[in-house]
Scaffold this motif. Structure first.
Motif, PDB file in Angstrom:
ATOM      1  N   ILE A 192       0.860  -1.192   0.000  1.00 19.11           N
ATOM      2  CA  ILE A 192       0.000   0.000   0.000  1.00 19.11           C
ATOM      3  C   ILE A 192       0.890   1.234   0.000  1.00 19.11           C
ATOM      4  CG2 ILE A 192      -0.139   0.145   2.536  1.00 19.11           C
ATOM      5  CD1 ILE A 192      -3.035   1.154   2.160  1.00 19.11           C
ATOM      6  N   THR A 193       0.421   2.291  -0.634  1.00 21.85           N
ATOM      7  CA  THR A 193       1.159   3.563  -0.640  1.00 21.85           C
ATOM      8  C   THR A 193       0.455   4.542   0.286  1.00 21.85           C
ATOM      9  OG1 THR A 193       1.911   3.235  -2.909  1.00 21.85           O
ATOM     10  CG2 THR A 193       1.972   5.483  -2.052  1.00 21.85           C
ATOM     11  N   TYR A 210      12.978   7.244   6.800  1.00 19.72           N
ATOM     12  CA  TYR A 210      11.664   6.658   6.497  1.00 19.72           C
ATOM     13  C   TYR A 210      11.729   5.153   6.278  1.00 19.72           C
ATOM     14  CZ  TYR A 210      12.418   6.073   1.443  1.00 19.72           C
ATOM     15  OH  TYR A 210      12.864   5.657   0.212  1.00 19.72           O
ATOM     16  N   GLU A 211      12.818   4.656   5.709  1.00 19.77           N
ATOM     17  CA  GLU A 211      12.918   3.211   5.438  1.00 19.77           C
ATOM     18  C   GLU A 211      13.034   2.393   6.719  1.00 19.77           C
ATOM     19  OE1 GLU A 211      16.138   2.589   2.780  1.00 19.77           O
ATOM     20  OE2 GLU A 211      15.255   3.732   1.131  1.00 19.77           O
ATOM     21  N   MET A 216       9.461  -3.749   6.774  1.00 14.68           N
ATOM     22  CA  MET A 216       8.698  -3.950   5.539  1.00 14.68           C
ATOM     23  C   MET A 216       8.350  -2.657   4.813  1.00 14.68           C
ATOM     24  SD  MET A 216       6.194  -7.092   6.597  1.00 14.68           S
ATOM     25  CE  MET A 216       6.854  -8.620   7.247  1.00 14.68           C
ATOM     26  N   VAL A 217       9.196  -1.626   4.897  1.00 17.48           N
ATOM     27  CA  VAL A 217       9.042  -0.413   4.086  1.00 17.48           C
ATOM     28  C   VAL A 217       9.848  -0.619   2.811  1.00 17.48           C
ATOM     29  CG1 VAL A 217       9.472   2.068   3.926  1.00 17.48           C
ATOM     30  CG2 VAL A 217       8.735   1.052   6.110  1.00 17.48           C
ATOM     31  N   VAL A 218       9.242  -0.348   1.691  1.00 17.77           N
ATOM     32  CA  VAL A 218       9.912  -0.554   0.411  1.00 17.77           C
ATOM     33  C   VAL A 218      11.017   0.481   0.236  1.00 17.77           C
ATOM     34  CG1 VAL A 218       9.630  -0.617  -2.100  1.00 17.77           C
ATOM     35  CG2 VAL A 218       7.818  -1.504  -0.612  1.00 17.77           C
ATOM     36  N   LYS A 241       0.491  -4.898   6.479  1.00 18.23           N
ATOM     37  CA  LYS A 241       0.483  -5.412   7.839  1.00 18.23           C
ATOM     38  C   LYS A 241       1.214  -4.505   8.830  1.00 18.23           C
ATOM     39  CE  LYS A 241       2.891  -9.192   8.395  1.00 18.23           C
ATOM     40  NZ  LYS A 241       3.434 -10.550   8.161  1.00 18.23           N
ATOM     41  N   VAL A 242       2.030  -3.548   8.343  1.00 21.34           N
ATOM     42  CA  VAL A 242       2.780  -2.686   9.266  1.00 21.34           C
ATOM     43  C   VAL A 242       2.278  -1.238   9.246  1.00 21.34           C
ATOM     44  CG1 VAL A 242       4.854  -4.125   9.097  1.00 21.34           C
ATOM     45  CG2 VAL A 242       4.563  -2.175   7.539  1.00 21.34           C
TER      46      VAL A 242
END
Length: 437
Positions: A192-193, A210-211, A216-218, A241-242
């Motif tokens: 999701i964005t 931010y990562e 699980m951050v892209v 999920k996060v």
């Protein structure tokens, strides 16, 4: 000046001479421009009925003036950015000669060239019927005005409420006009964005952290979409999920996740609603630039002669205008309705003034009906006091008590139920055409 004094005096030889003296003095002193004001011979009826009509006409006069002022203000409101040109639309239909009924003329010209409209208000009818016709006409116009302005105001309110969504800062405004489909990961079961508002001083911190705000951050998924003076709107893609964990960590670092989920149908609907409301509002007033540049229409390619009372060298009102605006060309329905019905209401109002002069003259000067009505246009505001003094001096013989009371407001006029300053030896009514002041 756009102010007029409508007066009358008995039509016998003595008072005709008084009118001539008044005209000579006002002309030599450059106090006013005077013209005869033609009033037809009405059916008088009983004096009791005239007393009742006098009161009714006073109320109708006030109502009509209030109505045309409201309509003039409505023209200003509808024209918005072009409100400086509103006066060009406040015109009257014809009224000079039968062949000129189709013309649009300015209000001053209509008043100074007034002719009773026999077709609309037959003078052979009883006065009560004539007054009733005008009253019903004005009441219908007011009813329509309320209905149309209410609809227009509702449209404006809806548009303003929608416009507010497109204003303000990144925390409150809608984002439908900012984001695009390419900014989001869509139709993914796992990803999701999110949109995150970052204060300008914290841009560097955002890029660095931010990562790692959550698992699980892209990586390298952030992008600056837009910014205002306080901060910027960034995208970030992560696993569904996060989401909650990421929001918590972002808040701790003074980053605000903006609740927004891309819905193409909803965004399209919102944009279409804004476009529709803008279009609907614009269509209420849609005057072509050509029509606006032409300005107000007056008379055709000749001057209209008027019967002056002592200033024969003064040119008649009116002007040459070969390029008269096509009727209704390029205009929206509300503006077109306002123009047409303002003219109707204004014409009715001046007819009410004529009726008041007739009724008051008969009540004041008696039967048989014999009086002369005159329209005075004061030439300067500073000269109105002197003009009043001239009139008082010339017509003092008509009512010594009233003439004295003008000089001494403490003198009471027996049986008169109004302020002394409103009563003069002659019949007097005021016409003010400053409708936008």
């Amino acid at each position: 000046m756009s102010e007029f004094w409508l007066i009358s005096a008995p039509g016998d030889k003595e008072n005709v001479q008084a009118l001539e003296r008044m005209n000579t003095v006002t002309s030599k002193s450059n106090l006013s421009y005077n013209t005869k004001f033609a009033i037809p011979d009405f059916k008088v009826g009983t004096l009791d009925s005239l007393v009742g009509l006098s009161d009714e006409l006073g109320k109708l006069d006030t109502f009509a003036e209030s109505l045309i002022r409201r309509m003039a203000q409505s023209v200003v409101e509808v024209m918005e950015d072009s409100k400086g040109k509103a006066q060009e639309h406040l015109l009257a239909n014809g009224g000079l000669k039968e062949k000129m009924k189709c013309l649009k003329i300015d209000l001053t010209s209509f008043v100074t060239h007034f002719e009773w409209d026999m077709a609309k208000y037959p003078a052979k009818q009883p006065l009560v019927s004539v007054v009733d016709t005008i009253a019903k006409q004005l009441a219908q116009i007011e009813m329509d005005l309320k209905s149309r302005t209410a609809a227009y105001n509702t449209l404006k309110t809806n548009l303003e409420n929608l416009e507010k969504k497109f204003m303000g800062n990144l925390f409150t405004r809608t984002l439908s006009d900012i984001v695009s489909k390419e900014d989001f990961v869509l139709d993914s079961e796992y990803l999701i964005t999110l949109l995150v508002i970052v204060p300008k001083p914290n841009y560097s911190q955002w890029q660095k952290t931010y990562e790692s705000l959550s698992d699980m951050v892209v990586p390298r998924s952030t992008k600056l979409i837009t910014e205002d003076k306080e901060g910027g709107l960034f995208t970030v893609t992560l696993f569904r999920k996060v989401i909650e964990d990421f929001k918590t960590k972002a808040k701790e670092n003074k980053f605000t996740v903006r609740e927004f989920y891309y819905d193409e149908k909803e965004i399209k609907r919102e944009r279409e609603e804004m476009a529709r409301l803008l279009s609907d509002k614009k269509q209420q007033y849609q005057t072509s630039c050509v029509a606006l540049k032409k300005g107000s229409s007056t008379f055709p390619d000749h001057k209209v002669k008027v019967t002056p009372l002592g200033n024969p060298d003064r040119p008649a009102a009116g002007q040459t205008d070969r390029e008269r605006e096509s009727e209704g060309e390029g205009e929206g329905p509300l503006l077109r309705w306002l123009k047409v019905n303002f003219s109707e209401a204004f014409i009715a109002w001046i007819h009410v003034k004529a009726l008041r002069v007739f009724v008051e003259s008969v009540l004041r000067y008696g039967l048989p009906v014999n009086f002369q009505a005159v329209l005075l246009q004061p030439l300067k505001k500073s000269s109105t006091k002197r003009l009043r003094e001239v009139l008082n001096s010339v017509f003092r013989h008509l009512d010594e008590v009233a003439a004295t009371s003008i000089l001494d407001a403490s003198v009471e006029i027996p049986g008169l139920q109004l302020n002394n300053q409103d009563y003069f030896p002659y019949v007097y009514f005021h016409i003010d055409l400053s409708l936008l002041d």
